[in-house]
Design an enzyme around this catalytic site. Structure first.
Site, PDB file in Angstrom:
ATOM      1  N   SER A  31      17.271 -24.321 -42.124  1.00 10.11           N
ATOM      2  CA  SER A  31      17.207 -22.863 -41.994  1.00 10.11           C
ATOM      3  C   SER A  31      18.559 -22.374 -41.504  1.00 10.11           C
ATOM      4  O   SER A  31      19.340 -23.153 -40.938  1.00 10.11           O
ATOM      5  CB  SER A  31      16.081 -22.464 -41.030  1.00 10.11           C
ATOM      6  N   GLU A  56      20.778 -19.151 -39.553  1.00 13.99           N
ATOM      7  CA  GLU A  56      20.697 -17.974 -38.674  1.00 13.99           C
ATOM      8  C   GLU A  56      21.909 -17.069 -38.891  1.00 13.99           C
ATOM      9  O   GLU A  56      23.037 -17.549 -38.989  1.00 13.99           O
ATOM     10  CB  GLU A  56      20.640 -18.438 -37.218  1.00 13.99           C
ATOM     11  N   ASP A 109      18.583 -11.502 -23.183  1.00 20.86           N
ATOM     12  CA  ASP A 109      19.404 -11.250 -21.995  1.00 20.86           C
ATOM     13  C   ASP A 109      19.960  -9.850 -22.110  1.00 20.86           C
ATOM     14  O   ASP A 109      20.686  -9.550 -23.056  1.00 20.86           O
ATOM     15  CB  ASP A 109      20.600 -12.222 -21.959  1.00 20.86           C
ATOM     16  N   PHE A 130      31.014 -19.237 -25.601  1.00 22.09           N
ATOM     17  CA  PHE A 130      29.566 -19.249 -25.835  1.00 22.09           C
ATOM     18  C   PHE A 130      28.894 -20.345 -25.008  1.00 22.09           C
ATOM     19  O   PHE A 130      27.840 -20.138 -24.432  1.00 22.09           O
ATOM     20  CB  PHE A 130      29.249 -19.544 -27.310  1.00 22.09           C
ATOM     21  N   HIS A 190      18.383 -26.312 -37.982  1.00 19.08           N
ATOM     22  CA  HIS A 190      18.635 -24.863 -38.016  1.00 19.08           C
ATOM     23  C   HIS A 190      20.131 -24.673 -37.755  1.00 19.08           C
ATOM     24  O   HIS A 190      20.643 -25.123 -36.722  1.00 19.08           O
ATOM     25  CB  HIS A 190      17.803 -24.200 -36.910  1.00 19.08           C
TER      26      HIS A 190
HETATM   27  P1  FAD Z   1      12.099 -17.653 -21.528  1.00 17.64           P
HETATM   28  O1  FAD Z   1      11.408 -18.739 -22.275  1.00 17.64           O
HETATM   29  O2  FAD Z   1      11.287 -16.538 -20.994  1.00 17.64           O
HETATM   30  O3  FAD Z   1      12.893 -18.365 -20.340  1.00 17.64           O
HETATM   31  C1  FAD Z   1      13.863 -17.627 -19.593  1.00 17.64           C
HETATM   32  C2  FAD Z   1      14.045 -18.275 -18.221  1.00 17.64           C
HETATM   33  O4  FAD Z   1      12.874 -18.060 -17.431  1.00 17.64           O
HETATM   34  C3  FAD Z   1      14.223 -19.803 -18.255  1.00 17.64           C
HETATM   35  O5  FAD Z   1      15.127 -20.148 -17.250  1.00 17.64           O
HETATM   36  C4  FAD Z   1      12.831 -20.353 -17.943  1.00 17.64           C
HETATM   37  O6  FAD Z   1      12.882 -21.628 -17.321  1.00 17.64           O
HETATM   38  C5  FAD Z   1      12.308 -19.288 -16.982  1.00 17.64           C
HETATM   39  N1  FAD Z   1      10.857 -19.120 -17.062  1.00 17.64           N
HETATM   40  C6  FAD Z   1      10.090 -18.921 -18.161  1.00 17.64           C
HETATM   41  N2  FAD Z   1       8.791 -18.772 -17.830  1.00 17.64           N
HETATM   42  C7  FAD Z   1       8.731 -18.862 -16.475  1.00 17.64           C
HETATM   43  C8  FAD Z   1       7.689 -18.764 -15.518  1.00 17.64           C
HETATM   44  N3  FAD Z   1       6.412 -18.540 -15.901  1.00 17.64           N
HETATM   45  N4  FAD Z   1       7.991 -18.902 -14.209  1.00 17.64           N
HETATM   46  C9  FAD Z   1       9.281 -19.106 -13.810  1.00 17.64           C
HETATM   47  N5  FAD Z   1      10.334 -19.206 -14.689  1.00 17.64           N
HETATM   48  C10 FAD Z   1      10.048 -19.086 -15.986  1.00 17.64           C
HETATM   49  N6  FAD Z   1      18.999 -13.791 -27.427  1.00 17.64           N
HETATM   50  C11 FAD Z   1      18.983 -12.528 -27.936  1.00 17.64           C
HETATM   51  O7  FAD Z   1      19.202 -11.572 -27.174  1.00 17.64           O
HETATM   52  N7  FAD Z   1      18.729 -12.284 -29.254  1.00 17.64           N
HETATM   53  C12 FAD Z   1      18.466 -13.282 -30.131  1.00 17.64           C
HETATM   54  O8  FAD Z   1      18.241 -13.046 -31.317  1.00 17.64           O
HETATM   55  C13 FAD Z   1      18.451 -14.630 -29.629  1.00 17.64           C
HETATM   56  N8  FAD Z   1      18.152 -15.664 -30.441  1.00 17.64           N
HETATM   57  C14 FAD Z   1      18.041 -16.929 -29.917  1.00 17.64           C
HETATM   58  C15 FAD Z   1      17.643 -17.970 -30.747  1.00 17.64           C
HETATM   59  C16 FAD Z   1      17.526 -19.269 -30.253  1.00 17.64           C
HETATM   60  C17 FAD Z   1      17.053 -20.373 -31.166  1.00 17.64           C
HETATM   61  C18 FAD Z   1      17.854 -19.540 -28.890  1.00 17.64           C
HETATM   62  C19 FAD Z   1      17.774 -20.946 -28.360  1.00 17.64           C
HETATM   63  C20 FAD Z   1      18.260 -18.507 -28.056  1.00 17.64           C
HETATM   64  C21 FAD Z   1      18.347 -17.191 -28.541  1.00 17.64           C
HETATM   65  N9  FAD Z   1      18.713 -16.113 -27.733  1.00 17.64           N
HETATM   66  C22 FAD Z   1      18.732 -14.834 -28.245  1.00 17.64           C
HETATM   67  C23 FAD Z   1      19.067 -16.325 -26.318  1.00 17.64           C
HETATM   68  C24 FAD Z   1      17.867 -16.135 -25.366  1.00 17.64           C
HETATM   69  O9  FAD Z   1      17.386 -14.821 -25.450  1.00 17.64           O
HETATM   70  C25 FAD Z   1      18.339 -16.451 -23.951  1.00 17.64           C
HETATM   71  O10 FAD Z   1      18.596 -17.819 -23.816  1.00 17.64           O
HETATM   72  C26 FAD Z   1      17.435 -15.938 -22.825  1.00 17.64           C
HETATM   73  O11 FAD Z   1      18.150 -16.088 -21.598  1.00 17.64           O
HETATM   74  C27 FAD Z   1      16.140 -16.713 -22.664  1.00 17.64           C
HETATM   75  O12 FAD Z   1      15.257 -16.412 -23.644  1.00 17.64           O
HETATM   76  P2  FAD Z   1      13.927 -17.304 -23.799  1.00 17.64           P
HETATM   77  O13 FAD Z   1      13.144 -16.700 -24.873  1.00 17.64           O
HETATM   78  O14 FAD Z   1      14.246 -18.737 -23.903  1.00 17.64           O
HETATM   79  O15 FAD Z   1      13.253 -16.996 -22.367  1.00 17.64           O
END
Ligand code: FAD
Length: 276
Positions: free
Chosen positions: A6, A8, A99, A206, A256
């Protein structure tokens, strides 16, 4: 290489960028991607560009995945965006927390990506295949490695179908992550995210931001090339092809590519992988 791949992309900001991305997509479609995904600026900042790009991909006959971040969002805005994506025929999401740029409070009605996944399932049932993010080298804000594994497991428990990893250069971190999540009873495909190396300054920036470790030998080699972009690209292709070969040999469920809207490096890695 007989595994799903895939690609991105990020939404372009200018008409020239839009034209260039169309050409990039056409070049990459030759490799028959399972889907192409488009990033989404946290806080909805790129919503228009993201949605128009996924729509264009879908109209080109390729499955499009829309990244979807929930930081700063409300249930009402997410509900509205999900309806718009369903109307476009989008069936795959990459559900993320996102973020917000510094200076913004977190705000919104969602705290973690797991909250978003649960909400999407509650609102739309099985309408979407949901991908979530995985961090073999541990998310930079995680309280601990174990807490990050638990957070990943929570996203799957909330309804995610599969995951894409943050990019990495240490294959052992990926293998360990997969073993650890299986130990927690999580059994979804975890697809490695691969970032082709084409620009060392950008890569270092990055990587510092997202917590990816650049092994010392790679960092020093890249620094040694200075502005010699041809050498950086040549070295980058060798390093990333080796990493992909190692991952493929171990039976990863897919790859990916973080294309950065460029076709050349990704195409060359795929070409080399097909030779082995
Ligand atoms: P989460 O899974 O919510 O985790 C965030 C943090 O919170 C982690 O440190 C985790 O350990 C902690 N956490 C989660 N749940 C709990 C809980 N219940 N209690 C305590 N701590 C907890 N960013 C963008 O803005 N746009 C994009 O399109 C984008 N695409 C991405 C695609 C991929 C494949 C990846 C790997 C990252 C992407 N990101 C993108 C970056 C991502 O948004 C950031 O890494 C962000 O900081 C975390 O998102 P997450 O969905 O992993 O968050």
């Amino acid at each position: 290489m007989n595994i799903p791949i895939s690609f991105e992309f990020f939404p372009p900001k200018t008409p020239e960028g839009t034209d260039k991305l169309r050409l990039t997509r056409q070049a990459l479609y030759a490799h028959q991607p399972e889907f192409c995904s488009v990033t989404f600026g946290a806080g909805g900042s790129t919503q228009e560009g993201t949605f128009s790009t996924v729509k264009a991909i879908q109209e080109e006959g390729v499955a499009a995945a829309c990244h979807f971040s929930c930081v700063g969002a409300t249930r009402a805005t997410v509900r509205e965006q999900l309806a718009a994506l369903q109307a476009m025929g989008i069936q795959r999401l990459v559900a993320l927390r996102g973020d917000l740029p510094s200076g913004y409070g977190m705000g919104g009605e969602f705290v973690y990506a797991s909250d978003l996944v649960a909400f999407i399932r509650q609102e739309t049932g099985d309408a979407f295949h949901i991908e979530v993010a995985a961090y073999p080298e541990i998310h930079p804000q995680a309280k601990s490695a174990e807490a990050d594994l638990q957070a990943f497991a929570a996203k799957v428990k909330a309804g995610a179908n599969s995951a894409i990893t943050q990019y990495f250069f240490n294959a052992d971190a990926y293998f360990r992550f997969v073993d650890d999540v299986q130990r927690l009873g999580v059994d979804v495909p975890v697809v490695p995210g691969i970032m082709p190396i084409t620009n060392s300054t950008q890569l270092m920036r990055f990587s510092d931001a997202c917590g990816t470790e650049i092994p010392r030998w790679i960092r020093l080699r890249l620094q040694g090339f200075g502005d010699d972009t041809a050498s950086i690209k040549r070295f980058g292709l060798d390093v990333m092809t080796d990493l992909c070969e190692q991952l493929c040999a171990a039976g990863v469920p897919g790859i990916h590519f973080y294309t950065m809207n460029q076709a050349a490096a990704t195409t060359e890695i795929i070409r080399r992988l097909k030779r082995v």
